[in-house]
Scaffold this active site. Structure first.
Site, mmCIF file in Angstrom:
data_model
loop_
_atom_site.group_PDB
_atom_site.id
_atom_site.type_symbol
_atom_site.label_atom_id
_atom_site.label_comp_id
_atom_site.label_asym_id
_atom_site.label_seq_id
_atom_site.Cartn_x
_atom_site.Cartn_y
_atom_site.Cartn_z
ATOM 1 N N ASP A 94 -11.340 2.355 4.216
ATOM 2 C CA ASP A 94 -11.703 0.947 4.007
ATOM 3 C C ASP A 94 -13.228 0.789 3.950
ATOM 4 O O ASP A 94 -13.728 -0.271 3.574
ATOM 5 C CB ASP A 94 -11.149 0.069 5.140
ATOM 6 N N LYS A 123 0.837 -1.204 0.000
ATOM 7 C CA LYS A 123 0.000 0.000 0.000
ATOM 8 C C LYS A 123 0.874 1.256 0.000
ATOM 9 O O LYS A 123 0.585 2.229 -0.693
ATOM 10 C CB LYS A 123 -0.939 -0.013 1.212
ATOM 11 N N GLN A 158 -4.784 -2.060 9.649
ATOM 12 C CA GLN A 158 -4.576 -3.328 8.955
ATOM 13 C C GLN A 158 -5.119 -4.494 9.784
ATOM 14 O O GLN A 158 -4.785 -4.639 10.958
ATOM 15 C CB GLN A 158 -3.074 -3.523 8.667
#
Ligand code: NDP
Length: 298
Positions: A121, A54, A98
């Protein structure tokens, strides 16, 4: 029949170029950079690789990124305080935590604490609610990647029978929602499907998957869907990523299913690259939205 291979990597590259252009325009107009902060707790090797990928993708798109690497012993309370600081920091436009988090951390409480306007997200209850009502702020990255892939490969789902296998909050359920909407994520009508969702308690999975014009699979079981479970001529999108004998394989048995399907995604090189591309898209979108919010309230 030998299926057309749907090249997710190529589509992801196109989306990443589109994002890079939007980022350059944002920087020129506002003299600042969109910024994504990733929070990584512990030393899970797969998570370290995902976060590193990322970071690299952000850098290539011109997005500033920062990774907060925290000890495995970090508590839920520590993490909530860190998120409060990031929520309040005007230079940070996107925040992601994460997953998976170590088991002693209350993941739900952590994800709920991310300010929804920075929740790139799209896991927060507010963003899930907006999506399910068909007025998304952000769309969750992997399911959005699937919808982009269908759209950009000119595979219409309107009126088609779509079967989603898997009902997780991050993949299966949002996919069901997106396929059901009246308007697709790309702003036109590549949605409006008739949707069935299967899970581990579904009886006779094959009898349902064989009905699918478009079969979307996210179960985390290597090569689970075989040719007998697929209608000849169906489109098969394999979202699964599994490690088998040191190789990455999907949830679909590619070799046999590609003999009956009309189109199929490979693993790797199918949906995977699109997930990161859509994260970049959400980050520039977050920066744009926060910028226009600042201007409105000024
Ligand atoms: P989860 O484990 O959270 O969910 C799996 C789902 O599959 C559950 O709903 C489960 O049912 C269902 N399931 C499990 N076994 C069966 C079965 N035999 N028949 C029918 N349904 C079954 O996984 P995720 O959704 O997070 O991920 C799924 C896959 O997608 C994984 O391989 C993961 O690595 C991959 N993935 C890929 C991404 C990408 O970027 N391409 C991103 C995210 C995930 P139940 O609810 O009843 O337990």
């Amino acid at each position: 029949m030998t299926a057309r291979i749907l090249d997710g990597k190529m589509i992801a590259n196109t989306i990443r170029q589109e994002v890079a252009l939007k980022v350059a325009q944002f920087k020129e107009k506002f003299s600042k950079s969109p910024k994504l902060v990733a929070v990584l707790v512990g030393d899970d090797p797969a998570s370290q690789v995902y976060v590193r990928n990322k970071e690299i993708a952000c850098s290539k798109a011109g997005i500033e990124s920062q990774v907060l690497r925290l000890e495995c012993s970090t508590t839920t309370e520590n993490l909530l305080e860190i998120l409060e600081d990031l929520n309040a920091d005007d230079t940070v436009h996107g925040i992601l935590v994460q997953l998976p988090l170590p088991t002693h951390i209350d993941s739900r409480a952590v994800l709920d604490r991310i300010e929804p306007s920075k929740d790139v997200d799209a896991f927060s209850p507010e963003n899930v609610g907006l999506m399910s009502q068909g007025r998304p702020r952000f769309l969750p990255c992997t399911p959005h990647g699937v919808m982009q892939l269908l759209d950009r490969c000119s595979i219409p789902i309107c009126g088609k029978e779509v079967v989603v296998v898997g009902r997780s909050d991050i993949v299966g359920k949002p996919l069901v929602m997106m396929c059901l909407q009246k308007t697709g994520p790309a702003g036109h009508d590549n949605a409006n499907a008739t949707v069935t969702c299967c899970h581990s308690q579904t009886t006779d999975l094959g009898s349902i998957t064989r009905r699918a014009d478009v079969l979307l699979v996210a179960i985390g079981k290597p090569n689970w869907i075989n040719a007998q479970m697929v209608k000849p001529g169906a489109v098969v999108i394999d979202i699964g990523i599994n490690r088998l004998n040191d190789r990455l394989v999907g949830d679909v048995d590619f070799d046999s299913v590609s003999q009956v399907a009309c189109a199929i995604t490979p693993v790797p090189g199918g949906v995977g690259p699109l997930t990161i591309a859509m994260l970049l898209e959400n980050t520039i979108r977050a920066a744009q939205q926060q910028q226009s919010q600042t201007q409105t309230s000024a």
